[in-house]
Design an enzyme around this catalytic site. Structure first.
Site, mmCIF file in Angstrom:
data_model
loop_
_atom_site.group_PDB
_atom_site.id
_atom_site.type_symbol
_atom_site.label_atom_id
_atom_site.label_comp_id
_atom_site.label_asym_id
_atom_site.label_seq_id
_atom_site.Cartn_x
_atom_site.Cartn_y
_atom_site.Cartn_z
ATOM 1 N N ASN A 233 13.949 -25.417 14.226
ATOM 2 C CA ASN A 233 13.155 -24.396 13.327
ATOM 3 C C ASN A 233 13.402 -24.575 11.939
ATOM 4 O O ASN A 233 14.734 -24.904 11.715
ATOM 5 C CB ASN A 233 13.424 -23.084 14.008
ATOM 6 C CG ASN A 233 12.909 -22.702 15.096
ATOM 7 O OD1 ASN A 233 11.891 -23.528 15.705
ATOM 8 N ND2 ASN A 233 13.188 -21.608 15.813
ATOM 9 N N ASP A 301 13.321 -22.933 20.803
ATOM 10 C CA ASP A 301 12.990 -22.290 21.977
ATOM 11 C C ASP A 301 12.909 -23.364 22.925
ATOM 12 O O ASP A 301 13.221 -23.511 24.310
ATOM 13 C CB ASP A 301 11.486 -21.816 22.040
ATOM 14 C CG ASP A 301 11.795 -20.596 21.303
ATOM 15 O OD1 ASP A 301 12.615 -19.727 21.250
ATOM 16 O OD2 ASP A 301 10.522 -20.273 20.494
ATOM 17 N N LYS A 311 16.158 -45.115 19.992
ATOM 18 C CA LYS A 311 15.066 -44.734 19.036
ATOM 19 C C LYS A 311 13.818 -44.960 19.922
ATOM 20 O O LYS A 311 13.598 -46.116 20.310
ATOM 21 C CB LYS A 311 15.076 -45.391 17.527
ATOM 22 C CG LYS A 311 13.965 -44.838 16.806
ATOM 23 C CD LYS A 311 13.869 -45.289 15.508
ATOM 24 C CE LYS A 311 12.943 -44.803 14.452
ATOM 25 N NZ LYS A 311 12.374 -45.402 13.545
ATOM 26 N N PRO A 328 18.076 -21.844 26.572
ATOM 27 C CA PRO A 328 18.589 -20.378 26.992
ATOM 28 C C PRO A 328 18.208 -19.361 25.706
ATOM 29 O O PRO A 328 18.315 -19.854 24.741
ATOM 30 C CB PRO A 328 20.099 -20.467 27.129
ATOM 31 C CG PRO A 328 20.417 -21.847 26.549
ATOM 32 C CD PRO A 328 19.265 -22.585 26.366
ATOM 33 N N ASP A 329 18.227 -18.320 26.096
ATOM 34 C CA ASP A 329 17.879 -17.146 24.980
ATOM 35 C C ASP A 329 19.255 -16.584 25.016
ATOM 36 O O ASP A 329 19.606 -15.716 25.791
ATOM 37 C CB ASP A 329 16.693 -16.191 25.467
ATOM 38 C CG ASP A 329 16.528 -15.319 24.344
ATOM 39 O OD1 ASP A 329 17.323 -14.920 23.656
ATOM 40 O OD2 ASP A 329 15.247 -15.019 24.155
ATOM 41 N N ILE A 330 19.762 -16.926 23.802
ATOM 42 C CA ILE A 330 21.111 -16.318 23.512
ATOM 43 C C ILE A 330 21.211 -14.852 23.411
ATOM 44 O O ILE A 330 22.114 -14.285 23.982
ATOM 45 C CB ILE A 330 21.911 -16.904 22.246
ATOM 46 C CG1 ILE A 330 21.809 -18.656 22.489
ATOM 47 C CG2 ILE A 330 23.172 -16.586 22.096
ATOM 48 C CD1 ILE A 330 21.696 -19.584 21.272
ATOM 49 N N PHE A 348 16.762 -10.459 15.722
ATOM 50 C CA PHE A 348 16.017 -10.543 14.377
ATOM 51 C C PHE A 348 14.592 -10.699 14.900
ATOM 52 O O PHE A 348 14.395 -11.681 15.813
ATOM 53 C CB PHE A 348 16.707 -11.691 13.570
ATOM 54 C CG PHE A 348 17.615 -11.038 12.379
ATOM 55 C CD1 PHE A 348 18.757 -10.788 12.786
ATOM 56 C CD2 PHE A 348 17.338 -10.811 11.152
ATOM 57 C CE1 PHE A 348 19.853 -10.060 12.018
ATOM 58 C CE2 PHE A 348 18.110 -10.424 10.255
ATOM 59 C CZ PHE A 348 19.273 -9.877 10.867
ATOM 60 N N LYS A 362 9.670 -7.112 21.414
ATOM 61 C CA LYS A 362 10.770 -7.994 21.353
ATOM 62 C C LYS A 362 12.068 -7.466 21.582
ATOM 63 O O LYS A 362 12.889 -7.898 22.640
ATOM 64 C CB LYS A 362 10.741 -8.836 20.023
ATOM 65 C CG LYS A 362 11.827 -10.319 20.031
ATOM 66 C CD LYS A 362 11.529 -11.296 19.088
ATOM 67 C CE LYS A 362 10.091 -11.821 18.949
ATOM 68 N NZ LYS A 362 9.980 -12.768 17.975
ATOM 69 N N LYS A 366 14.304 -8.370 25.101
ATOM 70 C CA LYS A 366 15.282 -9.105 25.028
ATOM 71 C C LYS A 366 16.467 -8.101 25.346
ATOM 72 O O LYS A 366 17.738 -8.305 25.756
ATOM 73 C CB LYS A 366 15.706 -9.661 23.563
ATOM 74 C CG LYS A 366 14.603 -10.264 22.936
ATOM 75 C CD LYS A 366 15.243 -11.835 22.522
ATOM 76 C CE LYS A 366 14.187 -12.657 22.051
ATOM 77 N NZ LYS A 366 14.535 -14.085 21.560
HETATM 78 O O1 C5P Z 1 11.981 -15.156 20.715
HETATM 79 P P1 C5P Z 1 12.409 -15.220 19.039
HETATM 80 O O2 C5P Z 1 12.945 -16.427 18.682
HETATM 81 O O3 C5P Z 1 11.317 -14.700 18.121
HETATM 82 O O4 C5P Z 1 13.560 -14.093 18.895
HETATM 83 C C1 C5P Z 1 14.241 -13.966 17.851
HETATM 84 C C2 C5P Z 1 15.671 -13.430 18.135
HETATM 85 O O5 C5P Z 1 16.151 -13.911 19.216
HETATM 86 C C3 C5P Z 1 16.680 -13.663 17.011
HETATM 87 O O6 C5P Z 1 17.565 -12.602 17.135
HETATM 88 C C4 C5P Z 1 17.209 -15.182 17.532
HETATM 89 O O7 C5P Z 1 18.413 -15.087 17.032
HETATM 90 C C5 C5P Z 1 17.340 -14.879 18.779
HETATM 91 N N1 C5P Z 1 17.079 -16.073 19.748
HETATM 92 C C6 C5P Z 1 18.314 -16.467 20.383
HETATM 93 N N2 C5P Z 1 18.184 -17.353 21.132
HETATM 94 C C7 C5P Z 1 16.790 -18.156 21.513
HETATM 95 C C8 C5P Z 1 16.172 -17.707 20.930
HETATM 96 C C9 C5P Z 1 16.025 -16.552 19.865
HETATM 97 O O8 C5P Z 1 19.287 -15.785 20.589
HETATM 98 N N3 C5P Z 1 16.939 -19.259 22.197
#
Ligand code: C5P
Length: 423
Positions: A233, A301, A311, A328-330, A348, A362, A366
């Site tokens: 990103n 993501d 390559k 994983p979504d941290i 954020f 969100k 979350k």
């Molecule tokens: O889902 P999105 O990326 O828009 O969510 C943004 C928030 O989730 C931010 O706080 C970002 O640091 C956190 N995030 C995360 N792990 C991910 C995706 C987003 O911690 N894989």
């Protein structure tokens, strides 16, 4: 009576304006020292400056003096100055001496103890801590002589900030760019926090985070496809680094888990550098427990399901059919921990449309306590820029903040976190 005397002494100390002596060396980055003076003034720090002969080839004593609101000192043998204020006093009148840009020549002279002009004499005569922000061509920086001098200076107790990596004025790429003025000003304010009690650069009262541990993520993650490509990103890391720095200034123990950025480590912050989302999650889990988690990173993501060690050839259509796996979504993982969830979790939301509705959804999805929402649509200049306009969403409703510097957003957020954790 004795008690009264002690008390009045303390009051004088607490209200002293913190100040630095800035030595501006001769390099293209000298212009950044002008911005640094302005950033320091914003944080309530006074600057008195020495401009070297080389520095005066790039900027003028008039512009330096205009910004510091003081005389710009330029020559050791200026007898008027010697009569008014000798170089010894000049070198000791500030709380901290900062050399920016610190050229290879200045570093070499300081490492050897040469005193050939006002700047090097002041460096030798001072009894105050010294911080240097090197700036030079990458080859000069990497030269064994400069690296040797660097080690000597560090051994002498001089704190080095930067240099950053990136495109250089000379057309080359690499380490050698002077650290950014905002980051430097934050680092200086952090450093002065110990000796000058007045330095609380941001509004937020007297909240104290001394015994709190705060975990912050920042920057992008890079998800390797093959040895030369990755998915990522857009993220400079500026906002997350500024938050980590602002929290440290309020006394917190801060762990910053950062993806790849070109920003130097904020002072007083433990930085763990990672590359991928999975590494970022492991580093965050390893850093727990924490009193607060601030998820500022722009985590990718998805990642390629398989990373190849050669390559991938586009001629064979290899790049068009790469299977992706979800990362994983941290934020969600930590916000939903059954055991050891930090009491305050801040996420954020960077959105391009319908900012508030998406951000509130969100927050619920979350499981975090606050969401800091901002508009990153093209034209706002938020991405990679120095300013931000945010809205904080919590179960108490929404709070809109004016457009301000990312460092100011960081300061205000740190103050809000401090208030929440200490009330
Ligand atoms: O889902 P999105 O990326 O828009 O969510 C943004 C928030 O989730 C931010 O706080 C970002 O640091 C956190 N995030 C995360 N792990 C991910 C995706 C987003 O911690 N894989």
């Amino acid at each position: 009576m004795a008690h009264f005397l002690t008390l009045s002494f303390k009051i004088v100390f607490m209200t002293k304006t913190p100040s630095i002596l800035l030595i501006i060396g001769g390099g293209i980055a000298a212009y950044k020292s002008l911005l640094l003076i302005r950033e320091l003034a914003r944080r309530g720090i006074k600057t008195r400056a020495i401009l070297t002969k080389g520095g005066a080839e790039f900027i003028t004593p008039l512009s330096v003096g205009g910004l510091t609101g003081d005389k710009c000192f330029t020559d050791l043998f200026d007898l008027t100055d010697e009569a008014e204020m000798g170089h010894i006093e000049l070198s000791r009148s500030a709380d901290l001496v900062v050399v920016a840009p610190a050229t290879a020549d200045l570093m070499a002279k300081a490492a050897t103890g040469l005193a050939t002009d006002l700047a090097t004499t002041a460096l030798l005569a001072t009894d105050k801590p010294v911080m240097m922000a090197p700036a030079m061509n990458v080859r000069m920086w990497e030269h064994p002589a400069t690296q040797r001098n660097l080690k000597t200076l560090q051994k002498d107790g001089i704190q080095i900030i930067g240099p950053d990596e990136g495109d250089m004025a000379c057309g080359e790429f690499g380490a050698g760019r002077m650290a950014e003025p905002e980051m430097m000003a934050d680092a200086i304010a952090t450093k002065l926090g110990g000796s000058a009690a007045q330095v609380i650069p941001f509004s937020g009262g007297s909240a104290d985070l001394k015994d709190k541990h705060i975990l912050v993520t920042a920057g992008p993650t890079h998800e390797p496809l093959d040895p030369v490509r990755y998915i990522a990103n857009r993220s400079s890391g500026k906002q997350g680094y500024a938050i980590a720095s602002a929290l440290a200034q309020l006394g917190a123990k801060v762990t910053l888990v950062s993806g790849p950025t070109q920003i130097s480590d904020p002072l007083g912050v433990k930085v763990v550098r990672v590359e991928t989302a999975r590494q970022m999650l492991s580093a965050c889990e390893a850093a727990l427990p924490a009193d607060c988690f601030v998820a500022c990173a722009a985590v990718a993501d998805y990642r390629p399901e398989i990373e190849t060690d050669h390559k991938i050839k586009k001629e064979r259509g290899g790049l068009s059919a790469i299977p992706l796996a979800e990362n994983p979504d941290i934020l969600k993982t930590i916000a939903r921990l059954e055991k050891g969830r930090p009491p305050l979790v801040v996420g954020f939301a960077a959105e391009t449309d319908d900012v508030l509705a998406h951000a509130e959804a969100k927050r619920a999805r979350k499981g975090c306590d606050w969401i800091v929402a901002n508009d990153v649509s093209p034209g706002t200049g938020t991405m990679g820029g120095d300013r931000n306009t945010v809205v904080i969403l919590s179960d108490k409703g929404e709070e809109s903040w004016d457009n301000m510097l990312k460092t100011e957003v960081a300061g205000q957020l740190a103050a809000k976190i401090a208030k929440s954790l200490t009330s």
